[in-house]
Design a protein around this motif. Structure first.
Motif, PDB file in Angstrom:
ATOM      1  N   ASN A 495      20.599  -1.675  -2.301  1.00  0.00           N
ATOM      2  CA  ASN A 495      21.901  -1.066  -2.548  1.00  0.00           C
ATOM      3  C   ASN A 495      21.900  -0.484  -3.950  1.00  0.00           C
ATOM      4  OD1 ASN A 495      23.397  -1.774  -0.079  1.00  0.00           O
ATOM      5  ND2 ASN A 495      23.074  -3.869  -0.762  1.00  0.00           N
ATOM      6  N   ALA A 496      22.570   0.635  -4.116  1.00  0.00           N
ATOM      7  CA  ALA A 496      22.705   1.274  -5.424  1.00  0.00           C
ATOM      8  C   ALA A 496      24.182   1.386  -5.766  1.00  0.00           C
ATOM      9  CB  ALA A 496      22.051   2.657  -5.412  1.00  0.00           C
ATOM     10  N   ARG A 497      24.529   1.034  -7.008  1.00  0.00           N
ATOM     11  CA  ARG A 497      25.931   1.051  -7.428  1.00  0.00           C
ATOM     12  C   ARG A 497      26.054   1.787  -8.756  1.00  0.00           C
ATOM     13  NH1 ARG A 497      26.897  -4.364  -8.648  1.00  0.00           N
ATOM     14  NH2 ARG A 497      26.723  -3.955 -10.878  1.00  0.00           N
ATOM     15  N   ALA A 498      26.881   2.812  -8.787  1.00  0.00           N
ATOM     16  CA  ALA A 498      27.179   3.505 -10.037  1.00  0.00           C
ATOM     17  C   ALA A 498      28.210   2.682 -10.801  1.00  0.00           C
ATOM     18  CB  ALA A 498      27.701   4.906  -9.764  1.00  0.00           C
ATOM     19  N   ASP A 499      27.904   2.338 -12.032  1.00  0.00           N
ATOM     20  CA  ASP A 499      28.774   1.456 -12.802  1.00  0.00           C
ATOM     21  C   ASP A 499      29.754   2.209 -13.698  1.00  0.00           C
ATOM     22  OD1 ASP A 499      27.699  -0.950 -11.747  1.00  0.00           O
ATOM     23  OD2 ASP A 499      25.936  -0.684 -13.019  1.00  0.00           O
ATOM     24  N   ALA A 500      29.920   3.509 -13.468  1.00  0.00           N
ATOM     25  CA  ALA A 500      30.926   4.301 -14.176  1.00  0.00           C
ATOM     26  C   ALA A 500      31.390   5.414 -13.247  1.00  0.00           C
ATOM     27  CB  ALA A 500      30.360   4.883 -15.471  1.00  0.00           C
ATOM     28  N   PRO A 501      32.657   5.795 -13.305  1.00  0.00           N
ATOM     29  CA  PRO A 501      33.171   6.811 -12.380  1.00  0.00           C
ATOM     30  C   PRO A 501      32.578   8.191 -12.608  1.00  0.00           C
ATOM     31  CG  PRO A 501      34.830   6.217 -14.010  1.00  0.00           C
ATOM     32  CD  PRO A 501      33.726   5.236 -14.159  1.00  0.00           C
ATOM     33  N   TRP A 502      31.958   8.441 -13.758  1.00  0.00           N
ATOM     34  CA  TRP A 502      31.389   9.757 -14.022  1.00  0.00           C
ATOM     35  C   TRP A 502      29.949   9.893 -13.530  1.00  0.00           C
ATOM     36  CZ3 TRP A 502      27.404   8.970 -17.509  1.00  0.00           C
ATOM     37  CH2 TRP A 502      27.498   7.865 -18.340  1.00  0.00           C
ATOM     38  N   ILE A 503      29.393   8.817 -12.941  1.00  0.00           N
ATOM     39  CA  ILE A 503      28.046   8.857 -12.374  1.00  0.00           C
ATOM     40  C   ILE A 503      28.153   9.027 -10.863  1.00  0.00           C
ATOM     41  CG2 ILE A 503      25.890   7.600 -12.041  1.00  0.00           C
ATOM     42  CD1 ILE A 503      26.444   6.110 -14.621  1.00  0.00           C
ATOM     43  N   THR A 504      27.429   9.985 -10.320  1.00  0.00           N
ATOM     44  CA  THR A 504      27.431  10.252  -8.883  1.00  0.00           C
ATOM     45  C   THR A 504      26.039   9.989  -8.320  1.00  0.00           C
ATOM     46  OG1 THR A 504      29.142  11.943  -9.147  1.00  0.00           O
ATOM     47  CG2 THR A 504      27.875  11.988  -7.102  1.00  0.00           C
ATOM     48  N   LEU A 505      25.972   9.274  -7.179  1.00  0.00           N
ATOM     49  CA  LEU A 505      24.712   8.931  -6.539  1.00  0.00           C
ATOM     50  C   LEU A 505      24.564   9.680  -5.226  1.00  0.00           C
ATOM     51  CD1 LEU A 505      24.718   5.045  -7.020  1.00  0.00           C
ATOM     52  CD2 LEU A 505      23.823   6.799  -8.564  1.00  0.00           C
ATOM     53  N   SER A 506      23.331  10.028  -4.901  1.00  0.00           N
ATOM     54  CA  SER A 506      23.074  10.708  -3.627  1.00  0.00           C
ATOM     55  C   SER A 506      23.121   9.743  -2.458  1.00  0.00           C
ATOM     56  CB  SER A 506      21.709  11.391  -3.663  1.00  0.00           C
ATOM     57  OG  SER A 506      20.669  10.440  -3.884  1.00  0.00           O
ATOM     58  N   ALA A 507      22.958   8.454  -2.701  1.00  0.00           N
ATOM     59  CA  ALA A 507      23.021   7.439  -1.648  1.00  0.00           C
ATOM     60  C   ALA A 507      23.362   6.110  -2.290  1.00  0.00           C
ATOM     61  CB  ALA A 507      21.689   7.335  -0.899  1.00  0.00           C
ATOM     62  N   GLY A 515       4.366   1.358   0.688  1.00  0.00           N
ATOM     63  CA  GLY A 515       3.764   2.637   1.034  1.00  0.00           C
ATOM     64  C   GLY A 515       4.757   3.750   1.242  1.00  0.00           C
ATOM     65  N   SER A 516       6.047   3.460   1.097  1.00  0.00           N
ATOM     66  CA  SER A 516       7.090   4.466   1.345  1.00  0.00           C
ATOM     67  C   SER A 516       8.155   4.383   0.257  1.00  0.00           C
ATOM     68  CB  SER A 516       7.738   4.250   2.725  1.00  0.00           C
ATOM     69  OG  SER A 516       6.783   4.315   3.750  1.00  0.00           O
ATOM     70  N   PRO A 517       7.898   4.949  -0.928  1.00  0.00           N
ATOM     71  CA  PRO A 517       8.912   4.942  -1.990  1.00  0.00           C
ATOM     72  C   PRO A 517      10.172   5.678  -1.547  1.00  0.00           C
ATOM     73  CG  PRO A 517       6.764   5.662  -2.814  1.00  0.00           C
ATOM     74  CD  PRO A 517       6.676   5.656  -1.317  1.00  0.00           C
ATOM     75  N   ALA A 518      11.261   5.318  -2.141  1.00  0.00           N
ATOM     76  CA  ALA A 518      12.534   6.000  -1.895  1.00  0.00           C
ATOM     77  C   ALA A 518      12.944   6.742  -3.160  1.00  0.00           C
ATOM     78  CB  ALA A 518      13.608   4.994  -1.487  1.00  0.00           C
ATOM     79  N   THR A 519      13.789   7.724  -2.999  1.00  0.00           N
ATOM     80  CA  THR A 519      14.293   8.459  -4.158  1.00  0.00           C
ATOM     81  C   THR A 519      15.816   8.404  -4.174  1.00  0.00           C
ATOM     82  OG1 THR A 519      14.287  10.561  -2.942  1.00  0.00           O
ATOM     83  CG2 THR A 519      12.333  10.023  -4.252  1.00  0.00           C
ATOM     84  N   LEU A 520      16.340   8.428  -5.379  1.00  0.00           N
ATOM     85  CA  LEU A 520      17.781   8.401  -5.591  1.00  0.00           C
ATOM     86  C   LEU A 520      18.100   9.480  -6.614  1.00  0.00           C
ATOM     87  CD1 LEU A 520      20.411   6.739  -4.977  1.00  0.00           C
ATOM     88  CD2 LEU A 520      19.885   5.440  -7.043  1.00  0.00           C
ATOM     89  N   GLN A 521      18.990  10.381  -6.242  1.00  0.00           N
ATOM     90  CA  GLN A 521      19.374  11.441  -7.161  1.00  0.00           C
ATOM     91  C   GLN A 521      20.669  11.069  -7.867  1.00  0.00           C
ATOM     92  OE1 GLN A 521      19.321  14.979  -4.639  1.00  0.00           O
ATOM     93  NE2 GLN A 521      17.303  15.494  -5.456  1.00  0.00           N
ATOM     94  N   ILE A 522      20.655  11.259  -9.167  1.00  0.00           N
ATOM     95  CA  ILE A 522      21.784  10.868 -10.009  1.00  0.00           C
ATOM     96  C   ILE A 522      22.292  12.106 -10.732  1.00  0.00           C
ATOM     97  CG2 ILE A 522      22.512   9.442 -11.952  1.00  0.00           C
ATOM     98  CD1 ILE A 522      20.361   7.446 -11.177  1.00  0.00           C
ATOM     99  N   SER A 523      23.590  12.337 -10.626  1.00  0.00           N
ATOM    100  CA  SER A 523      24.212  13.475 -11.303  1.00  0.00           C
ATOM    101  C   SER A 523      25.473  13.005 -12.009  1.00  0.00           C
ATOM    102  CB  SER A 523      24.527  14.597 -10.307  1.00  0.00           C
ATOM    103  OG  SER A 523      25.331  14.124  -9.246  1.00  0.00           O
ATOM    104  N   VAL A 539      23.234   2.373 -13.538  1.00  0.00           N
ATOM    105  CA  VAL A 539      23.186   2.319 -12.086  1.00  0.00           C
ATOM    106  C   VAL A 539      22.475   1.021 -11.744  1.00  0.00           C
ATOM    107  CG1 VAL A 539      22.235   3.355  -9.999  1.00  0.00           C
ATOM    108  CG2 VAL A 539      23.196   4.812 -11.790  1.00  0.00           C
ATOM    109  N   THR A 540      23.102   0.189 -10.923  1.00  0.00           N
ATOM    110  CA  THR A 540      22.546  -1.111 -10.570  1.00  0.00           C
ATOM    111  C   THR A 540      21.865  -1.032  -9.209  1.00  0.00           C
ATOM    112  OG1 THR A 540      24.274  -2.250 -11.824  1.00  0.00           O
ATOM    113  CG2 THR A 540      23.081  -3.549 -10.188  1.00  0.00           C
ATOM    114  N   ILE A 541      20.637  -1.529  -9.147  1.00  0.00           N
ATOM    115  CA  ILE A 541      19.876  -1.579  -7.906  1.00  0.00           C
ATOM    116  C   ILE A 541      19.731  -3.041  -7.506  1.00  0.00           C
ATOM    117  CG2 ILE A 541      17.749  -0.919  -6.722  1.00  0.00           C
ATOM    118  CD1 ILE A 541      19.310   1.455  -7.839  1.00  0.00           C
TER     119      ILE A 541
END
Length: 668
Positions: A495-507, A515-523, A539-541
């Motif tokens: 699970n990914a959690r944005a710890d501020a309202p100005w951080i946006t996560l793609s998932a 063998g299968s890394p994941a990616t997370l886009q942060i804006s 961002v907390t993982i």
């Protein structure tokens, strides 16, 4: 790939089913979980007193927030520390020849001081904070408590904190850190008036300031008078933490895991600790209680405490039972870990609460569960399906008790205190009722931690992201990618959690395998950020019961364009009795700067008529300070009403950028 996922899911379901074995019994930690700490040089060598920087005594206006309604209510204030404060410190040589910098930072009238560090990077150097009475915090090394360069120290119970810095290997006489704020614990004379305004209204039993006398109601019972609850009281702590504008306090309980791993999981209310930023400021005091049954009120909170700081693992708002599970840094010897019951106690069950009412020492209350009740807590719905309603037979709960556990038997937690009736005359109320968030409802979110389920760490890379923005626009790259990896060959859910309202996560969730890394886009969403400064959050993982991992997100926001808003009061402007010059419409024109950039008012037109030459006369100045405002008292005569008047205003920033603002004002 699909077949493997099904097999992994089935295996996980089997593990979950095997781990759900009903009531978990309490556990006792027999070893000391906090290692010894190195004493600061001044105590090792009995050095004299350092130079002192004394802040001005707080103005009465600074304490006003302590008397106002807030969620959570405050027990202390934040005070800015000017850059020249650190320049008042002095360098000296210790008897062993090592260089040492020291400073006493005093805030008159404080009963406790915390120091907020920023830009902290001391390498192998060491920083201590101590009180004149011998209380010591530290040493801090590297980039501080969370290795990101900013953190709050522990509280020194005094009106002065002595800082000592021993640099690594004879570094030059410079300080690799800044102090921007202190937290000044205060003792207001009266309870907030809002508590008396609606004694029978359900309100969040969050933090509330202490008073010069014991602030808790006289009907609160000393927990030390009930021998069968002596072990349970060792599971409950008084916590203090930093929120916007000051320091607050609540209660909570240390929770055991199924296999007694003695990881310091701590359960409190989400309306107390609702973010990672707040969690990182938590301090837990375990021995804030009397010495014996009905003994004198303790003079302080004691030395039985955890190291400052925690992480937020899971949380749910009022709709989900108002809970927050934290991971503390450590716990001292002498505390106990509470057991818990994932089932629902029936109506009529006996509940016992152990808590810190109004930030006072530890108390106990005895009650009975009654029919579920839907209530509104400070305007927020709290459904009966998420809370147990308890009527008290002996004792009560008050603000500051929030987050404390409800025990159905000694050591077994079934709920977390969220709300109750608030009144300065709580002891005189014929019926005293409180609402406890159901542990059974919160349990699924905490299950992986409390059941010690197998887990694999999901690691983010890079661990730090830097963004830059100006005037509401984020510079390229406006979106950055974090890669998530794990050592597990099987799929791991995260699970990914944005710890501020100005951080946006793609998932906010996904799976990853070796063998299968994941990616997370942060804006970044800059729309809510107008003040120019460097913003830092995380961002907390999380992945099962594994330790949380963090991505530090920094935003350097620059603004060289002002944002001016105009308003008229009253609006609409209504006709009054004429003054000696025949004016019948009286109003105030206000201009306020919201972006943190000073500017000038250069033109003003009303219904097309230019009054720019009157700006200085009307407003007293054409300068609008950053985050400030100017106002003019105006009057009009000979208007046909009802009608509307057009106010056109314009100006220029120091950077040369022009702005304009138009408002339409009705006159009646």
């Amino acid at each position: 790939m699909l077949q493997r996922s099904l097999v992994v899911a089935a295996a996980l379901a089997a593990v979950l089913a095997a781990q759900e074995r009903g009531v978990k019994q309490p556990a006792r930690l027999t070893r000391d979980a906090i290692p010894g700490r190195e004493a600061p040089p001044s105590l090792r060598y009995s050095l004299g007193e350092p130079r002192e920087f004394r802040l001005a005594a707080p103005a009465e206006a600074e304490f006003r927030a302590l008397q106002m309604a807030s969620d959570p209510p405050l027990i202390g204030i934040h005070r800015a520390v000017a850059p020249e404060a650190l320049r008042a410190g002095s360098w000296e040589s210790a008897p062993d020849g090592q260089r040492l910098w020291r400073l006493a930072l005093r805030s008159p009238g404080s009963i406790g001081i915390r120091v907020r560090f920023s830009s902290f990077s001391v390498g192998a150097g060491k920083v201590w904070i101590r009180g004149e009475g011998g209380d010591v915090d530290g040493p801090y090394t590297g980039k501080g408590l969370f290795e990101e360069g900013q953190f709050w120290s522990a509280t020194i119970p005094a009106d002065a904190a002595i800082l000592e810095y021993q640099p690594e290997g004879g570094q030059p006489d410079s300080l690799p850190f800044q102090i921007t704020q202190i937290s000044h614990q205060a003792v207001p004379l009266d309870a907030p008036e809002t508590a008396a305004a609606a004694p029978l209204q359900a309100a969040a039993l969050g933090p509330l300031a202490g008073q010069s006398k014991d602030p808790a109601g006289g009907c609160n019972l000393d927990v030390n008078c009930f021998p069968e609850w002596q072990d349970s009281m060792k599971m409950v702590a008084h916590i203090v933490f930093e929120v916007e504008g000051g320091q607050a306090a609540c209660s909570g309980a240390l929770m055991a895991t199924r296999n007694n791993s003695f990881k310091p999981y701590f359960l409190t209310a989400a309306h107390c600790v609702d973010s990672e930023a707040v969690a990182r400021t938590v301090e837990a005091y375990w021995g804030y209680q009397t010495a014996s049954c009905n003994a004198a009120r303790p003079a302080g909170k004691g030395t039985l405490k955890s190291s400052p700081g925690s992480n937020l693992l899971a949380a749910g708002g009022f709709g989900g039972g108002d809970y927050a599970l934290l991971l503390l840094k450590d716990v001292p010897s002498g505390v106990l870990f509470a057991g818990w019951d994932p089932g629902d106690p029936g109506s009529g069950s006996h509940f016992t609460g152990i808590h810190h009412p109004r930030g006072s020492y530890k108390r106990i209350s005895f009650g009975t569960r009654i029919a579920d009740t839907n209530v509104s807590v400070d305007g927020v719905p709290a459904p009966g399906s998420s809370f147990y309603t308890v009527v008290w037979n002996l004792g009560a709960t008050e603000p500051g008790s929030s987050g404390s556990p409800a025990f159905t038997s000694p050591g077994i937690v079934a709920g977390t205190l969220s709300y109750g009736l608030v009144s300065p005359e709580i002891c005189n109320l014929p019926v005293k009722i409180s609402g406890y968030g159901r542990f059974s409802l919160a349990y699924p979110a905490m299950q992986a931690y409390l059941e010690d389920l197998p887990s694999s760490v999901v690691s983010p890379s890079p661990a730090t992201l830097d963004f830059h923005g100006a005037n509401g626009t984020i510079a390229a790259p406006s979106r950055q990618t974090v890669t998530l990896t794990t050592q597990s060959r099987g799929a791991v859910s995260f699970n990914a959690r944005a710890d501020a309202p100005w951080i946006t996560l793609s998932a906010v969730s996904g799976t990853v395998a070796s063998g299968s890394p994941a990616t997370l886009q942060i804006s970044i969403d800059p729309t809510t950020l107008k003040t120019p400064r460097v913003y830092t959050s995380t961002v907390t993982i999380t992945a099962g019961a594994a330790a949380p991992q963090f991505v530090t997100v920094r935003l350097d926001l620059r603004v060289d364009r002002s944002s001016v808003t105009a308003s008229v009061s009253p609006n609409p402007v209504t006709q009054q009795e004429p003054d000696p010059e025949g004016a019948r419409w009286f109003f105030e024109l206000r201009l306020e700067e919201k972006a943190g950039v000073a500017t000038r008012l250069t033109s003003i037109r009303i219904d097309g008529v230019d009054y720019s030459t009157r700006i200085a006369d009307w407003f007293g100045s054409d300068r609008i300070p950053a985050l400030g405002g100017i106002r003019a008292g105006l009057r009009m005569a000979n208007l046909y009403v009802p009608s509307e008047r057009y106010f056109e205003l314009g100006g220029v920033d120091d950077s040369g950028q022009r702005w304009s603002e138009t408002i339409v004002v009705p006159f009646r």
